[in-house]
Design a protein around this motif. Structure first.
Motif, mmCIF file in Angstrom:
data_model
loop_
_atom_site.group_PDB
_atom_site.id
_atom_site.type_symbol
_atom_site.label_atom_id
_atom_site.label_comp_id
_atom_site.label_asym_id
_atom_site.label_seq_id
_atom_site.Cartn_x
_atom_site.Cartn_y
_atom_site.Cartn_z
ATOM 1 N N ASN A 224 3.972 2.162 -2.871
ATOM 2 C CA ASN A 224 4.895 3.224 -3.281
ATOM 3 C C ASN A 224 5.516 3.855 -2.038
ATOM 4 N N THR B 124 8.296 6.198 -0.375
ATOM 5 C CA THR B 124 9.302 7.254 -0.515
ATOM 6 C C THR B 124 9.755 7.704 0.872
ATOM 7 N N ARG C 18 6.861 7.822 3.609
ATOM 8 C CA ARG C 18 5.523 8.052 3.054
ATOM 9 C C ARG C 18 5.222 6.845 2.170
HETATM 10 C C1 LIG Z 1 5.155 7.638 -5.454
HETATM 11 O O1 LIG Z 1 4.991 8.652 -4.479
HETATM 12 C C2 LIG Z 1 5.700 9.840 -4.769
HETATM 13 C C3 LIG Z 1 5.601 10.756 -3.572
HETATM 14 O O2 LIG Z 1 4.305 10.868 -3.091
HETATM 15 C C4 LIG Z 1 5.146 10.455 -6.048
HETATM 16 O O3 LIG Z 1 5.863 11.626 -6.361
HETATM 17 C C5 LIG Z 1 5.284 9.442 -7.171
HETATM 18 O O4 LIG Z 1 4.681 9.938 -8.326
HETATM 19 C C6 LIG Z 1 4.646 8.117 -6.794
HETATM 20 N N1 LIG Z 1 4.975 7.110 -7.798
HETATM 21 C C7 LIG Z 1 4.076 6.309 -8.339
HETATM 22 C C8 LIG Z 1 4.581 5.304 -9.294
HETATM 23 O O5 LIG Z 1 2.888 6.380 -8.057
#
Ligand SMILES: *[C@@H]1O[C@H](CO)[C@@H](O)[C@H](O)[C@H]1NC(C)=O
Ligand SMILES: *[C@@H]1O[C@H](CO)[C@@H](O)[C@H](O)[C@H]1NC(C)=O
Ligand SMILES: *[C@@H]1O[C@H](CO)[C@@H](O)[C@H](O)[C@H]1NC(C)=O
Length: 545
Positions: A167, A169, A162
């Motif tokens: 970002n 993950t 994702r």
């Molecule tokens: C990155 O994506 C994850 C999953 O969608 C989310 O939980 C997280 O807050 C995001 N991190 C940032 C720095 O935006």
């Protein structure tokens, strides 16, 4: 910005949803005439829209997706050969601008759900740096339907990501992939900000095999046996189950568009990336009947793909179009539908066919010719001009499979099932035109390819064949000796493209990219500024030309 629409909101560009099936055969949608696998939702989309019955694609995945995303023949980017393997350091060259990037520039939000498969060795090649705002899906050619791993080059790795901007993950879940993709698409649609038009590319795993040995995974065996038990060949039954699950997904996505009040200003394209691989490497037991040949070949079974388009913006719907269409045409066609200025697009092989699709009764083809591909390593090539197609193909996948998908024991095709599908109901709720059973049966008949001569097939191994694909869509009768001038014209056409061909950039797999280095996950592994040989080649070309 958008002024072409009579029906939708004149201020808003249309939402565009492109649904790409993987390795789906010509005969594996029921609107092409086979009763075996009922696909009422896809059929409803087709009958309410325009059935693109001469929609040509590349014979395999990576080249086909490259052509779709760039609007250019993949020979221009060295992407014409064997599909990309996990940890192979190559991708669509970075100076190619992709469809989602063009759409983003004219105000779209852009999402890719599902398969990528055009390069990820550095992050710069990944979808979110090539025009997609978000990506949920897999980098490689295929994954397991449930556990989302790819086993390749003797390496196991997860491949479900994702990515939003930068970002990144990893998605760990065991959801059946077709449902996962559908739910992600529904979420994107329901949370979409209507102030902007949406571009959603839904690239399914279905109906690709998920494992070289195991083949397919069905969502539910009990239901598969209960609904498709009349298909005796168990592998074919599995395939049919995967396809009907895909069909259900299409219905759910169209219904989601209606619920979000977006359907009335949407364009929905459904297509397969290439023909089915009935047998051989990564066989899925799909069927291209009555077309000749399989995925990987240059015969019609590989390159004449299932496709249709539905949109309330299309004036003359519910028709079968014999308009010649190539997968590279989508970029300029959709860009034009989006209200973009065609002059923004550079050096395309694709042709803008939006005006013909939107307002012609049956478009005279604007397109007169197609380069189907040149594979300089396999020494194969094919092209089409007018009614003639030249094929030079030594692959083992040029056989003819005489399996019609019709059998008196199968349930008879039922137009009522089409009319009561989710897709048909959603479309009916926003439409003034009423589709009926007679019209359905008439369109289905028109969309069915019938071949005259099944008994003798010209052998095209180690020789070049010429076919009249309008008279002889099943490529039974070689006319090379009979029409040497047409053959020569096609040969010259192919030679012309050889002069712009960039050699395949296929590279050995790089163990540094193996999942064991990244917590058992297939990941970009090279630094952002890594320059592959192909990119250097590109730069050199630009300097010298
Ligand atoms: C990155 O994506 C994850 C999953 O969608 C989310 O939980 C997280 O807050 C995001 N991190 C940032 C720095 O935006
Ligand atoms: C995923 O599923 C395949 C086939 O069912 C199996 O061979 C493999 O071990 C599984 N991998 C993981 C990590 O669960
Ligand atoms: C489905 O049918 C196949 C083949 O007949 C059989 O092997 C399998 O056990 C059946 N599965 C279920 C859940 O009924």
């Amino acid at each position: 910005m958008y002024i072409g629409s009579k029906h939708g909101d004149p201020m808003q560009s249309p939402n565009i949803v492109v649904i790409i099936a993987d390795d789906l055969g010509w005969n594996d949608v029921s609107f092409h005439g086979a009763d075996e696998i009922p696909t009422p939702n896809i059929d409803a989309l087709a009958y309410n829209g325009v059935i693109l019955n001469r929609h040509y694609v590349l014979p395999i995945c990576t080249p086909s997706r490259t052509a779709f995303l760039t609007g250019r023949y993949p020979i221009r980017a060295g992407m014409q050969g064997f599909p990309l393997r996990g940890a192979e350091p190559r991708g669509i060259p970075l100076n190619d601008i992709l469809l989602p990037e063009y759409l983003r520039r004219v105000g779209y939000t852009t999402h890719l759900v599902g398969k990528w498969h055009v390069g990820y060795h550095t992050r710069n090649y990944g979808p979110t740096r090539r025009g997609f705002d978000t990506f949920v899906g897999y980098y490689n050619g295929y994954i397991q339907y449930f556990n989302h791993t790819l086993y390749e080059s003797k390496q196991f790795g997860y491949d479900l990501h994702r990515i939003v901007g930068d970002n990144h993950t990893i998605e760990y879940n065991y959801k059946y992939m077709t449902d996962f993709i559908t739910n992600e698409a529904k979420n994107i649609i329901s949370s979409h900000n209507p102030a902007k038009p949406l571009y959603l590319q839904l690239a399914h795993l279905a109906a690709h095999v998920s494992d070289a040995e195991e083949g397919m995974e069905v969502r539910n065996w009990g239901k598969t046996n209960a609904t498709l038990g009349y298909i005796k060949d168990i592998n074919r039954r599995k395939y049919a189950s995967v396809v009907t699950t895909l069909d259900e997904s299409v219905g759910r996505v169209i219904d989601a568009l209606r619920r979000a009040d977006m359907l009335k200003n949407s364009i929905i394209v459904f297509m397969s990336d290439n023909g089915a691989q009935t047998e051989g490497i990564l066989q899925n037991y799909g069927s291209n009947y009555p077309l000749r040949g399989l995925k990987f070949s240059l015969f019609e079974g590989a390159v004449r793909g299932v496709a249709c388009i539905y949109s309330p913006l299309i004036e003359y719907s519910s028709r079968v179009s014999s308009q010649l269409f190539h997968i590279t045409d989508w970029l300029p066609t959709l860009y034009s539908a989006a209200g973009g200025n065609p002059n923004d697009l550079k050096q395309l092989d694709g042709i803008d066919q939006w005006s013909v699709l939107q307002s012609a009764r049956d478009g005279k083809s604007i397109r007169k010719s197609i380069l189907l591909n040149i594979d300089e390593k396999e020494n194969s090539a094919a092209a089409l001009i007018g009614h003639y197609k030249l094929v030079k193909d030594n692959s083992e996948y040029q056989k003819y499979y005489n399996y019609s998908g019709n059998n008196p024991l199968y349930p008879k095709y039922n137009a009522t099932n089409v009319l009561s599908s989710s897709a048909a109901s959603a479309i009916a709720s926003i439409s003034t035109f009423v589709l009926n059973a007679n019209k359905i049966m008439q369109l289905r008949k028109e969309a069915t390819v019938v071949c005259k001569n099944f008994t003798n097939f010209s052998n095209c191994k180690n020789r070049t064949c010429l076919f009249n694909i309008y008279e002889d869509p099943c490529e039974t009768t070689d006319l090379f000796m009979k029409y040497p001038e047409d053959a020569e014209r096609l040969n010259m056409f192919i030679d012309h493209y050889k002069s712009v061909l960039m050699n395949q950039t296929n590279a050995p797999v790089d163990p540094a990219g193996f999942p064991r280095n990244f917590n058992d996950t297939w990941m970009p592994w090279l630094p952002d500024d890594y320059q592959s040989i192909s990119e250097m080649h590109f730069t050199m070309n630009e300097v010298t030309s």
